[in-house]
Design an enzyme around this catalytic site. Structure first.
Site, PDB file in Angstrom:
ATOM      1  CG  ASP A   1      -1.909   1.084   1.267  1.00 61.16           C
ATOM      2  OD1 ASP A   1      -2.473   1.351   0.197  1.00 61.16           O
ATOM      3  OD2 ASP A   1      -2.153   1.663   2.331  1.00 61.16           O
TER       4      ASP A   1
ATOM      5  CG  ASP B   1      -3.374   1.892   6.228  1.00 63.53           C
ATOM      6  OD1 ASP B   1      -4.063   1.638   5.224  1.00 63.53           O
ATOM      7  OD2 ASP B   1      -2.837   2.996   6.414  1.00 63.53           O
TER       8      ASP B   1
ATOM      9  CG  ASP C   1      -5.710  -1.978   2.651  1.00 61.57           C
ATOM     10  OD1 ASP C   1      -5.806  -1.843   1.422  1.00 61.57           O
ATOM     11  OD2 ASP C   1      -5.294  -1.089   3.411  1.00 61.57           O
TER      12      ASP C   1
ATOM     13  CG  ASP D   1      15.840 -37.159  18.886  1.00 63.96           C
ATOM     14  OD1 ASP D   1      17.013 -37.290  19.272  1.00 63.96           O
ATOM     15  OD2 ASP D   1      15.252 -37.969  18.158  1.00 63.96           O
TER      16      ASP D   1
ATOM     17  CD  GLU E   1      18.705 -39.902  18.087  1.00 66.80           C
ATOM     18  OE1 GLU E   1      18.214 -39.128  18.932  1.00 66.80           O
ATOM     19  OE2 GLU E   1      18.070 -40.791  17.515  1.00 66.80           O
TER      20      GLU E   1
END
Length: 1007
Positions: free
Chosen positions: A401, A746, A750, A843, A948
């Site tokens: 805009d 705004d 819109d 993990d 891991e």
């Protein structure tokens, strides 16, 4: 002097004044209403019709045609009977309440995901199998309860997100007026705006919120101006007129005889006939557009869904394979029968499913995105929808805009042109004014760029300041709650008030130190108040369209002076003298000076596209108390001022950053084409001298054939004269070309486009409707913040890919471990609860820490990733299959080591281990119960966790090694590895707690 119209007040009960002919002033009406307080029977309508208004083309019809269509007398208004009948036909003037989604449906929707469904099935099957095995109490609920707890937490996040999305429709109602001044049965009454019906004659004045879509029928002042920025995005107020509109394919901006619901009257007074109510208004069409716009899945969610489908197929294949491969073992004596054997291997298949599905993935993704939003909030980008964070990373087009985003949305005087002296070589001179907001902060510079220390010492600047303060109907005040300056009235008039503050006052009062000692509230209009106290306003000639000027008569020390301002062509043509800036003398306005002034005006208005006003004064006879149009002659010219809605300073670099990152910027605005093109020239980022083929109005674009529209979209940089439907159309057209679209806005207008875009970005100073429909809010209304957010979004996506790949490779290792053990005929290497511990805790922590990986230095130099790029490609999946294979084999080796080599183990022959199910049929030196010992599983889990942790270090970068990016580049990852190992050792030390203890720590971690 205009006062606030009664339509802007709020009354609980409608009131009526005695009937007589049209009153001269709406303020008098209010006084009579309040003093008499005569009750009026209210017409309420219980029926709400969705019938379309019959006057959708009211803007193209004459006043007489519109009045005849509704059968209404403009001097009397509707009768009560007509009002009731019209209410039955058209319904009430309210936006219908939209039924919200039932809470239970919102909850069920969160479980409509393939991976989630697999986890639910796994939890149910696990519980059923535990009951079949005779397990009761806590043991039977261990695994299912943990899985369901994870799913419940993710569902809660989803429900909260979707509930917030429905607020946009509710907040749209805030833009409806509460009351209206209505002419019915020949009497003006103040009624609730909801009682209005098409055909009603409504009076509006300064400060009124327009209660419905209305067609102008009578002007009660010289002009009527309306601020309709929330609907059209226009930076200036719009003058309304009575004449019909002849434009074809007219957009909102072309309908200059229509007052739109929810807009604000900023000048003048008029009457209009209601032609649209409720859903049949421009505001109602926005609501309908928002309802028709569904929520689109973000690119990351789409890719995670695709990966989930792929993973589900792999899991199903592995589970069936394990079960089928072991059919021959169903009858092994250790199982106690065929059915028991089938159940045993089915439990292994379920364990495989638990191992393969990264239960912690949703939580880790959410955590990583949340951490990203926290970082972005510090950069003034407030994220309302977590998935939208990563969407920024693949944005290819930003539809921005103009007003308030690329510009400050605060009209400011930037140039002043005055006459030096007719005897000087250069007749005119220009001053440049700094400051781009309504704050009284700025400096004035001369033609050489040198700051003018005391502007009020120059005669022309001093009188420009006087005229700006006195010939002005606006108000400027400081808002301590917002920390900024608010305006009431015309933007151009407020710009003049700010100019008066920047010029300052003559004498000691002009010293900056004196003014700076004032509070912000006092400083806002200190100089304006000074001149208002010095001069008493006696009479006012309002602005009119034919004169294109306004004048005010002021009195000071028995001197009467008239100050005038208006269009330069109107003011200059009425001037006969000029005020010289060099010495303050007044000299005749010669043909040469007039030509020079007109040339400067055309230069400012044409080349620089400034909105220009000319200022003048005239000494009037002593004691004069009134003004007439005849007085507006023989004026003395003071100067020209040029103003604009200035572009933000940082916008140019921000747009250039977007271009280098492969992101196109399209400026979308309701303003006219020339104004928008001028702004782009001022910004200087598009590097275009000619905008032909790059700039289109909405009407021009719609008239193009489909093929040319496609080509135009690929080259477009400007889209002007748009209304809400055009913005949404632009977003859809770009999405059909596989573009990932970010839309900024705004205003209420819109909202549909913000909701339709892949990521909607609202301004912090924007309307509540726009914010609720958006995914992200810019706290500082700055386009540059979008660029920073895009860079953060790309970094977040890269890190998201890394921890997803880390978790997947780890899960592949678990699957390989269980699958190989089942194929070899060994006992369970890892039980489901251990798998949950690994997936969620050991993990989860490193995966979250991977989200803190530093972004690449060239993150904004790369092109946006393709929207169809998979999170895990075929090559990457092969890479992680290899990694998973050695993780799984290392875990198996640890399990075998305890049985065969460990001094604390039984030191069995390998053959006995892989034929454990025939233990009861053979002579052995060890009890068969040894195969139910949990120590080897603990060793396997420990090996898995340690491997891991090294795998986590492997995910600092996708393609670069630890020699290039050392481990200490992400201290959070190192800390998470240390914490994970501490937690794991704590579990090992508290092994006496068994599975219940493990469950307790899992719950503690989740909480």
């Amino acid at each position: 002097m205009q006062k606030r119209a009664p339509g802007s007040a709020t009354f609980q009960n409608p009131i009526k004044r005695p009937c007589h002919e049209t009153p001269p002033n709406s303020d008098l009406i209010t006084l009579l209403n309040l003093s008499l307080s005569l009750p009026l029977s209210k017409t309420s309508c219980s029926r709400n019709s969705s019938s379309d208004s019959s006057m959708e083309d009211a803007y193209a019809r004459s006043v007489t045609e519109v009045l005849e269509a509704f059968g209404v007398d403009p001097t009397k208004g509707l009768t009560d009977f007509q009002a009731v009948e019209n209410a039955k036909i058209y319904g009430r003037n309210v936006l219908p309440q939209e039924g919200s989604t039932p809470f239970w449906k919102l909850i069920l929707k969160q479980f409509d995901d393939l991976l989630v469904k697999i986890l639910i099935v796994a939890a149910i099957v696990s519980f059923v199998l535990a009951l079949i095995d005779g397990e009761t109490g806590l043991a039977a609920f261990l695994e299912p309860s943990v899985i369901l707890m994870i799913l419940a937490a993710n569902a809660a996040v989803g429900v909260i997100t979707e509930t917030n999305a429905e607020k946009a429709l509710e907040e749209l109602r805030a833009y409806q007026a509460d009351v209206a001044t209505v002419l019915r049965n020949g009497c003006l009454s103040i009624l609730p705006a909801t009682d209005l019906v098409p055909g009603d004659i409504v009076e509006v004045g300064v400060g009124c919120k327009v209660p419905a879509d209305m067609r102008m029928v009578e002007m009660l002042s010289n002009q009527l101006r309306v601020d309709q920025a929330i609907l059209t995005g226009e930076s200036c107020s719009v003058a309304k007129e009575l004449e019909s509109t002849l434009a074809t394919n007219a957009v909102h901006q072309d309908k200059t005889n229509i007052l739109f619901s929810g807009t604000i009257v900023v000048a003048g007074r008029a009457r209009a006939i209601v032609v649209g109510v409720g859903s049949n208004t421009a505001m109602g069409s926005i609501r309908d557009a928002m309802l028709r716009t569904g929520d689109e899945a973000t690119p990351l969610k789409k890719k995670l869904d695709e990966f989930g489908t792929f993973l589900a197929k792999v899991i199903a294949g592995i589970c069936v394979s394990v079960w089928v491969v072991n059919i021959g073992h169903f009858r092994d004596p250790s199982h106690g029968g065929f059915l028991r054997g089938a159940i045993h291997y089915f439990k292994i298949a379920v364990a495989l499913a638990v191992a393969a599905i990264p239960e912690g993935l949703p939580a880790v993704v959410t955590t990583c995105l949340a951490l990203g939003t926290k970082r972005m909030a510090r950069m003034n980008a407030i994220v309302r929808s977590l998935p939208s964070v990563e969407t920024l990373g693949c944005t290819t087009v930003i539809c921005s805009d103009k007003t308030g985003t690329l510009t400050t949305n605060m009209m400011s005087v930037s140039k002043i042109c005055v006459v030096r002296s007719p005897h000087h070589g250069t007749i005119t001179t220009e001053y440049t004014v700094s400051g781009t907001t309504y704050a009284p902060e700025g400096r004035i510079f001369d033609a050489e760029g040198i700051q003018v220390e005391f502007p009020a010492h120059f005669p022309c600047l001093l009188h420009i300041s006087m005229c700006s303060a006195l010939c002005n109907e606006s108000t400027l005040q400081y808002n301590p709650d917002k920390g900024n300056y608010d305006k009431i009235g015309e933007s151009t008039e407020v710009a003049l008030r700010v100019l008066a503050e920047k010029v300052g006052l003559p004498g000691y009062d002009s010293m900056p130190s004196a003014l700076n000692m004032l509070s912000k509230h006092e400083r806002a209009s200190y100089c304006n108040h000074y001149w208002e106290n010095q001069f008493k306003k006696v009479s006012l000639l309002e602005f009119s369209r034919d004169r294109k000027m306004m004048s005010v008569l002021c009195s000071r020390k028995q001197q009467e002076i008239m100050f005038s301002k208006g269009a330069p062509e109107s003011i200059i043509s009425r001037c006969s003298n000029i005020l010289c800036n060099d010495d303050g003398s007044v000299v005749p306005l010669t043909t040469a000076i007039r030509a020079e002034l007109e040339s400067r005006f055309h230069s400012l208005a044409g080349k620089e596209t400034l909105r220009c006003l000319a200022l003048a004064l005239k000494r009037m006879p002593m004691g004069q108390q009134t003004l007439s149009f005849e007085d507006e002659r023989e004026l003395t010219f003071i100067g020209l001022v040029g103003m604009l809605d200035p572009p933000r300073k940082e916008v140019r670099n921000a747009i250039m950053s977007c271009m280098s990152a492969g992101i196109r910027v399209i400026v979308v605005t309701g303003d006219n084409k020339s104004t928008a093109e001028s702004l782009c020239h001022q910004i200087g980022a598009f590097d275009l001298e000619d905008f032909s083929g790059r700039s289109y109005t909405a009407s021009e674009f719609e008239e193009l054939p489909a093929m040319q529209q496609t080509l135009a979209l690929q080259r477009m940089v400007l889209f002007t004269r748009v209304e809400p439907s055009h913005k949404k159309m632009l977003v859809e057209a770009l999405q059909h070309q596989n573009e990932v679209v970010a839309m900024t806005g705004d205003g209420v207008n819109d909202a549909p486009a913000l909701k339709k875009a892949d990521i909607g970005i609202a301004m912090g100073s924007g309307t509540a409707v726009a914010k609720s429909a958006s995914d992200m809010v810019l706290a500082d209304d700055n386009f540059a913040s979008i660029v920073v957010a895009v860079a953060e979004g790309r970094a977040i996506y890269n890190n998201t890919k890394q921890f997803i790949r880390y978790m997947i490779s780890s899960n592949i290792g678990e699957v390989v471990c269980i699958f190989v053990a089942a194929v070899l005929g060994m006992p369970e290497t890892l039980v489901p609860v251990q798998l949950l511990w690994v997936n969620l805790v050991t993990d989860g922590l490193p995966a979250t820490a991977i989200g803190f990986n530093k972004p690449d230095s060239n993150v904004m130099m790369a092109k946006p990733r393709k929207i169809n790029e998979a999170v895990v490609t075929g090559w990457l999946f092969f890479r992680y299959l290899v990694i998973g294979a050695y993780v799984g084999l290392a875990t198996i080796v640890g399990y075998i080591w305890w049985f065969v080599y460990s001094n604390n183990g039984p030191k069995l022959p390998y053959y006995d281990l892989v034929n454990f199910d025939t233990c009861s049929t053979r002579e052995t030196t060890y009890p068969c119960s040894i195969f139910g010992d949990r120590h080897p599983s603990t060793v396997s889990m420990t090996v898995l966790v340690v491997v891991e942790m090294f795998n986590a270090l492997n995910n600092l970068s996708e393609n670069q090694s630890l020699f290039t990016i050392p481990p200490w580049s992400n201290l959070w990852l190192l800390a998470s590895i240390v914490l994970t190992m501490i937690l794991h050792m704590l579990i090992l030390l508290l092994h006496c707690l068994g599975q219940s203890g493990l469950l307790f720590f899992i719950f503690l971690f989740l909480l």
